[in-house]
Design a protein around this motif. Structure first.
Motif, short mmCIF file in Angstrom:
data_model
loop_
_atom_site.label_atom_id
_atom_site.label_comp_id
_atom_site.label_asym_id
_atom_site.label_seq_id
_atom_site.Cartn_x
_atom_site.Cartn_y
_atom_site.Cartn_z
N PRO A 102 -7.65 -17.77 18.06
CA PRO A 102 -8.20 -17.95 16.71
C PRO A 102 -7.18 -18.47 15.69
CG PRO A 102 -7.86 -15.62 17.21
CD PRO A 102 -7.66 -16.36 18.49
N LYS A 103 -7.61 -19.47 14.95
CA LYS A 103 -6.81 -20.02 13.86
C LYS A 103 -7.56 -19.76 12.55
CE LYS A 103 -6.29 -24.56 13.23
NZ LYS A 103 -5.75 -25.92 13.46
N ILE A 104 -6.87 -19.32 11.53
CA ILE A 104 -7.47 -19.04 10.24
C ILE A 104 -7.20 -20.22 9.32
CG2 ILE A 104 -7.65 -17.38 8.35
CD1 ILE A 104 -8.16 -16.16 11.12
N ALA A 105 -8.25 -20.74 8.68
CA ALA A 105 -8.11 -21.84 7.72
C ALA A 105 -8.36 -21.28 6.33
CB ALA A 105 -9.09 -22.96 8.03
N THR A 106 -7.31 -21.13 5.54
CA THR A 106 -7.37 -20.41 4.27
C THR A 106 -6.73 -21.22 3.15
OG1 THR A 106 -6.60 -18.40 3.12
CG2 THR A 106 -5.24 -19.21 4.92
N ASN A 107 -7.08 -20.88 1.91
CA ASN A 107 -6.37 -21.50 0.78
C ASN A 107 -5.07 -20.76 0.46
OD1 ASN A 107 -6.99 -19.29 -1.08
ND2 ASN A 107 -9.03 -20.17 -1.31
N GLY A 108 -4.85 -19.62 1.10
CA GLY A 108 -3.59 -18.90 1.00
C GLY A 108 -3.44 -17.98 -0.19
N THR A 109 -4.32 -18.08 -1.17
CA THR A 109 -4.11 -17.32 -2.41
C THR A 109 -4.34 -15.83 -2.25
OG1 THR A 109 -6.40 -17.68 -3.13
CG2 THR A 109 -4.77 -19.31 -3.82
N LEU A 110 -5.08 -15.42 -1.23
CA LEU A 110 -5.40 -14.01 -1.04
C LEU A 110 -4.53 -13.34 0.02
CD1 LEU A 110 -9.32 -14.23 -1.12
CD2 LEU A 110 -7.75 -13.76 -3.01
N VAL A 111 -3.55 -14.07 0.52
CA VAL A 111 -2.70 -13.53 1.59
C VAL A 111 -1.60 -12.66 1.00
CG1 VAL A 111 -1.18 -14.05 3.52
CG2 VAL A 111 -3.14 -15.53 3.06
N THR A 112 -1.75 -11.36 1.16
CA THR A 112 -0.72 -10.41 0.77
C THR A 112 0.15 -10.10 1.99
OG1 THR A 112 -2.08 -8.50 1.35
CG2 THR A 112 -2.30 -9.38 -0.91
N GLU A 113 1.18 -9.32 1.77
CA GLU A 113 2.04 -8.90 2.89
C GLU A 113 1.22 -8.14 3.93
OE1 GLU A 113 6.14 -6.30 3.61
OE2 GLU A 113 5.50 -6.84 1.58
N GLU A 114 0.32 -7.26 3.45
CA GLU A 114 -0.52 -6.47 4.36
C GLU A 114 -1.52 -7.36 5.10
OE1 GLU A 114 -3.72 -2.76 4.40
OE2 GLU A 114 -2.96 -3.54 2.49
N THR A 115 -2.13 -8.31 4.37
CA THR A 115 -3.10 -9.21 5.00
C THR A 115 -2.44 -10.00 6.13
OG1 THR A 115 -4.32 -9.44 2.93
CG2 THR A 115 -4.67 -11.14 4.60
N ALA A 116 -1.25 -10.53 5.87
CA ALA A 116 -0.54 -11.30 6.89
C ALA A 116 -0.24 -10.45 8.11
CB ALA A 116 0.75 -11.87 6.29
N ARG A 117 0.20 -9.22 7.87
CA ARG A 117 0.50 -8.32 8.99
C ARG A 117 -0.74 -8.01 9.81
NH1 ARG A 117 -0.51 -3.38 9.62
NH2 ARG A 117 -0.95 -3.00 7.42
N ARG A 118 -1.86 -7.78 9.13
CA ARG A 118 -3.11 -7.44 9.83
C ARG A 118 -3.64 -8.64 10.63
NH1 ARG A 118 -7.48 -4.40 6.28
NH2 ARG A 118 -8.37 -4.14 8.37
N LEU A 119 -3.48 -9.84 10.09
CA LEU A 119 -3.88 -11.04 10.83
C LEU A 119 -3.04 -11.18 12.10
CD1 LEU A 119 -4.42 -13.68 8.01
CD2 LEU A 119 -6.19 -12.68 9.49
N LYS A 120 -1.75 -10.94 11.95
CA LYS A 120 -0.85 -11.01 13.11
C LYS A 120 -1.23 -9.96 14.15
CE LYS A 120 2.98 -11.93 15.43
NZ LYS A 120 3.19 -13.19 16.17
N ASP A 121 -1.47 -8.73 13.70
CA ASP A 121 -1.83 -7.65 14.61
C ASP A 121 -3.18 -7.91 15.29
OD1 ASP A 121 0.50 -6.39 13.91
OD2 ASP A 121 -0.44 -4.94 12.56
N ALA A 122 -4.07 -8.60 14.58
CA ALA A 122 -5.40 -8.88 15.14
C ALA A 122 -5.36 -9.98 16.19
CB ALA A 122 -6.36 -9.28 14.02
#
Length: 387
Positions: A102-122
């Protein structure tokens, strides 16, 4: 692109195509978004109401089960803004378990430190972040929300710190024509692994802006040449690619002097066969509609009524797109036809014929002038950039 890499992707793509499967599928997990970008193919909205009829989590899982049953395939989770979908982490995790990379296509504005970590863990494989200019004024004139530029850069940093590979992409239009090369340089400075670019296409909100924002074939050709030159200067720091590789692949081939590299690019180009719409990519909208690609506003089925595997196998439109012999007009007469075929979405928008000539290509325009081909409608008539 190095010869070994080109042959690797050639062999991988041919294996998937010969098996009758898609190489990449995009699923628009929501039409909601926190920005209001000029070029949005989805005509995304900030209101909650646009999410009322979107595919449920269970429908999405059935889609992913079907995709996984088709063989090797990658899934792009897009929007709108996919991070506004409450179940995005569960969707990402399920896609990863199904080996859909899975690849996420985002505008990046909502990516917090926690969001990035959860995406990685997922299990997110990569994250594509849109950046339409090298500074706040240019980016935010297109994204239409103050502060978006800094929030996007911050999001990129969080993703990289979490160990996620970041791809930075720009949509080319009249508003940022002169900012493409500076944005490519910024992407390299930000240590993105890939810089991608796409033309603004006539779908969604982009269709409303097309008359004022589309560039001419001559301007497109000149810019592609500049992008190639800059990509050569940045070789080793960042890779440059394009979603629809047709015209870009032709420019790369024309400018590559090393014979081994030329032969590898030619082999890859002939395997890709130009425009991928309905041939090795497709889009599923938030309500299950299937389209040849994200920028091609023609619905060929709905996964709520029929499995994607059946639509992919049986759609008459997909069958027509896969047979190069169906392409008409100037594109068919071009010496680069085997690696290009022209943009099918642009042919559909301007000429009403998705198998007709691509009016966005300067070579097709020249062939049309020489042969008197009338199948291609013009996208001329705009003023010069900067006027």
């Amino acid at each position: 692109m190095e010869p070994a890499r080109a042959y690797y992707y050639r062999d991988k793509l041919l294996k998937i195509i010969e098996a009758g499967n898609p190489y990449k599928v995009a699923w628009q997990v929501t039409r909601r978004c926190n920005l209001r970008c000029k070029q949005c193919y989805a005509d995304a909205q900030t209101e909650q109401r646009v999410a009322e009829n979107e595919m449920s989590l269970e429908e999405g899982k059935r889609l992913m089960d079907d995709l996984a049953s088709m063989g090797e395939c990658s899934l792009v989770l897009t929007g709108g803004e996919p991070l506004l979908r409450e179940e995005i982490f569960e969707i990402t995790e399920y896609a990863a378990r199904k080996n859909l990379s899975p690849k996420i296509a985002t505008n990046g504005t909502l990516v917090t430190e926690e969001t990035a970590r959860r995406l990685k863990d997922a299990g997110a494989f990569q994250v594509h972040v849109s950046l339409d200019g090298p500074d706040a004024p240019s980016h935010e004139a297109i994204r239409r929300v103050p502060g978006a530029f800094e929030h996007t850069l911050e999001g990129i940093r969080h993703l990289q710190q979490a160990g996620l590979p970041v791809i930075i992409g720009i949509t080319i239009m009249r508003s940022n024509y002169h900012q493409v090369i500076p944005t490519l340089r910024l992407a390299a400075e930000l240590k993105a692994i890939v810089f991608t670019f796409n033309d603004m296409e006539p779908c969604g909100r982009g269709a409303c802006e097309q008359q004022s924002e589309d560039i001419t074939p001559e301007e497109r050709e000149e810019l592609y040449q500049k992008i190639f030159e800059e990509s050569e200067r940045l070789k080793g720091r960042i890779m440059v690619d394009k979603f629809d590789p047709s015209m870009w692949h032709r420019v790369r081939l024309q400018n590559t002097r090393d014979e081994a590299q030329r032969q590898a690019l030619l082999a890859l180009g002939e395997a890709m066969g130009g425009c991928p719409a309905g041939r090795w990519v497709c889009l599923i909208s938030s309500v299950g509609e299937v389209r040849p690609c994200a920028f091609f506003p023609m619905v060929v089925g709905n996964v709520r009524q029929q499995r994607l595997s059946a639509i992919w196998r049986d759609s008459p439109v997909f069958h027509a797109l896969r047979d190069a012999g169906n392409i008409r007009g100037a594109c068919r007469l071009c010496e680069h036809f085997s690696i290009c075929r022209g943009c099918r979405s642009r042919a559909y928008y301007y000429g009403g014929d998705y198998l007709g000539a691509d009016p966005g290509c300067v070579i097709a325009r020249d062939i049309q002038s020489r042969t008197g081909d009338s199948s291609m409608c013009s996208n001329e008539g705009r003023g010069p950039i900067g006027s």
